[in-house]
Design a protein around this motif. Structure first.
Motif, PDB file in Angstrom:
ATOM      1  N   PRO A 248       0.807  -1.226   0.000  1.00  0.00           N
ATOM      2  CA  PRO A 248       0.000   0.000   0.000  1.00  0.00           C
ATOM      3  C   PRO A 248       0.838   1.274   0.000  1.00  0.00           C
ATOM      4  O   PRO A 248       0.504   2.247  -0.687  1.00  0.00           O
ATOM      5  CB  PRO A 248      -0.832  -0.132   1.285  1.00  0.00           C
ATOM      6  N   VAL A 249       1.925   1.267   0.753  1.00  0.00           N
ATOM      7  CA  VAL A 249       2.790   2.448   0.792  1.00  0.00           C
ATOM      8  C   VAL A 249       3.454   2.664  -0.569  1.00  0.00           C
ATOM      9  O   VAL A 249       3.604   3.809  -1.037  1.00  0.00           O
ATOM     10  CB  VAL A 249       3.852   2.296   1.902  1.00  0.00           C
ATOM     11  N   MET A 250       3.847   1.577  -1.230  1.00  0.00           N
ATOM     12  CA  MET A 250       4.448   1.708  -2.560  1.00  0.00           C
ATOM     13  C   MET A 250       3.452   2.303  -3.554  1.00  0.00           C
ATOM     14  O   MET A 250       3.819   3.123  -4.402  1.00  0.00           O
ATOM     15  CB  MET A 250       4.954   0.347  -3.048  1.00  0.00           C
ATOM     16  N   LEU A 251       2.194   1.891  -3.467  1.00  0.00           N
ATOM     17  CA  LEU A 251       1.179   2.434  -4.369  1.00  0.00           C
ATOM     18  C   LEU A 251       0.956   3.922  -4.108  1.00  0.00           C
ATOM     19  O   LEU A 251       0.896   4.723  -5.051  1.00  0.00           O
ATOM     20  CB  LEU A 251      -0.134   1.668  -4.218  1.00  0.00           C
ATOM     21  N   VAL A 252       0.841   4.292  -2.841  1.00  0.00           N
ATOM     22  CA  VAL A 252       0.674   5.710  -2.507  1.00  0.00           C
ATOM     23  C   VAL A 252       1.890   6.512  -2.978  1.00  0.00           C
ATOM     24  O   VAL A 252       1.750   7.605  -3.548  1.00  0.00           O
ATOM     25  CB  VAL A 252       0.464   5.884  -0.993  1.00  0.00           C
ATOM     26  N   GLY A 253       3.077   5.973  -2.755  1.00  0.00           N
ATOM     27  CA  GLY A 253       4.286   6.661  -3.209  1.00  0.00           C
ATOM     28  C   GLY A 253       4.322   6.839  -4.713  1.00  0.00           C
ATOM     29  O   GLY A 253       4.748   7.885  -5.217  1.00  0.00           O
ATOM     30  N   ALA A 254       3.858   5.818  -5.448  1.00  0.00           N
ATOM     31  CA  ALA A 254       3.826   5.914  -6.908  1.00  0.00           C
ATOM     32  C   ALA A 254       2.851   6.992  -7.358  1.00  0.00           C
ATOM     33  O   ALA A 254       3.140   7.758  -8.295  1.00  0.00           O
ATOM     34  CB  ALA A 254       3.438   4.563  -7.508  1.00  0.00           C
ATOM     35  N   MET A 255       1.686   7.073  -6.698  1.00  0.00           N
ATOM     36  CA  MET A 255       0.703   8.100  -7.044  1.00  0.00           C
ATOM     37  C   MET A 255       1.263   9.493  -6.772  1.00  0.00           C
ATOM     38  O   MET A 255       1.091  10.424  -7.581  1.00  0.00           O
ATOM     39  CB  MET A 255      -0.582   7.885  -6.249  1.00  0.00           C
TER      40      MET A 255
END
Length: 272
Positions: free
Chosen positions: A96-103
């Motif tokens: 989840p943190v990786m997805l938020v970081g990508a966004m």
């Protein structure tokens, strides 16, 4: 001589590096067309004029709803809530943190590029609601955000399953979502074709960065190239140590210890 760890890590970076090169190359071609006002950019104005002449009430309502959901006010809330539920249900927060970081990364890059290129929006008479969009046009932020969400989120989910069916589902969902969001921005008259294509290219670059980081970290804990094991399992095994994992096919459970029987039993005549 490169170390064994370096020998593992370098090949692991190749898929992510190829995605970055692919996305950056496409973006460079589109940017050149916009700056020089030739090639694909020659289709921008005629395409928007044709769409403006063929609008219908119900389709305008549908595309307005879609563009609102994937806009800068609704989409961040959806992503934040979704990632919070994802981490809470799985008790693993890395993905989840990786997805938020990508966004966040794709949004920052898109915003910076908008300011640098400073391409005006399509003319007001081509927009369904003139003046509702105040930022610059290139690239499309809506398309960048939607494409980043489905590409990076789909990759993180597919990586857990690593099946052909999961890959097909990821591909189909990504294509459909990106096409629908991009079409909504064109139909409503808020972006040109080159804007939405550039947004997709930025999302591909972001996906490449995520894939590279993910595979680099996986190689750092000793996973061999092509090993069908998730990064979460690799990190968990590395944290717990080689003796902490349960029995596997490579390390079978030892047979139960045989308890020797007493030769003198209750049926022994000498005990009577």
């Amino acid at each position: 001589m490169p170390s064994r760890e370096t020998a593992r890590r370098v090949p692991a970076l190749l898929p992510g590096l190829l995605l970055v090169i692919l996305g950056a190359s496409g973006f460079a071609v589109l940017l050149d067309a916009v700056l020089e006002r030739d090639d694909l950019a020659g289709l921008d104005q005629p395409a928007l004029e044709w769409l403006a002449d063929h609008r219908t009430g119900w389709l305008t309502t549908v595309f307005t709803t879609i563009t609102t959901v994937f806009g800068p006010y609704v989409l961040p809330v959806v992503v934040a809530v979704g990632c919070a539920i994802w981490g809470w249900r799985t008790h693993r927060w890395r993905d989840p943190v990786m997805l938020v970081g990508a966004m966040v990364l794709s949004t920052i890059v898109s915003t910076v590029v908008k300011a640098l290129v400073a391409r005006p929006r399509p003319a007001g008479e081509l927009q369904t609601v003139p003046g509702v969009e105040s930022s610059f046009s290139f690239p499309s932020g809506h398309t960048t955000g939607a494409a980043t969400l489905v590409l990076v989120g789909g990759y993180l989910l597919w990586r857990e399953a690593r099946t052909r069916s999961a890959f097909v589902e990821w591909t189909v969902v990504s294509v459909v979502v990106v096409l629908v969001v991009a079409a909504s921005r064109l139909y409503l008259g808020y972006h040109f074709i080159t804007d939405v294509l550039a947004g997709v290219c930025l999302a591909v670059v972001t996906l490449g960065v995520v894939v590279g980081i993910d595979r680099w970290r996986g190689a750092s804990v000793g996973a061999t190239h092509g090993e069908e094991i998730t990064l979460a399992a690799r990190e968990e095994d590395a944290r717990l140590g080689p003796g902490a994992a349960g029995p596997t096919a490579a390390s079978p459970t030892p047979p139960a210890r045989q308890v020797p029987q007493n030769p003198r039993t209750a049926d022994d005549p000498s005990d009577r």
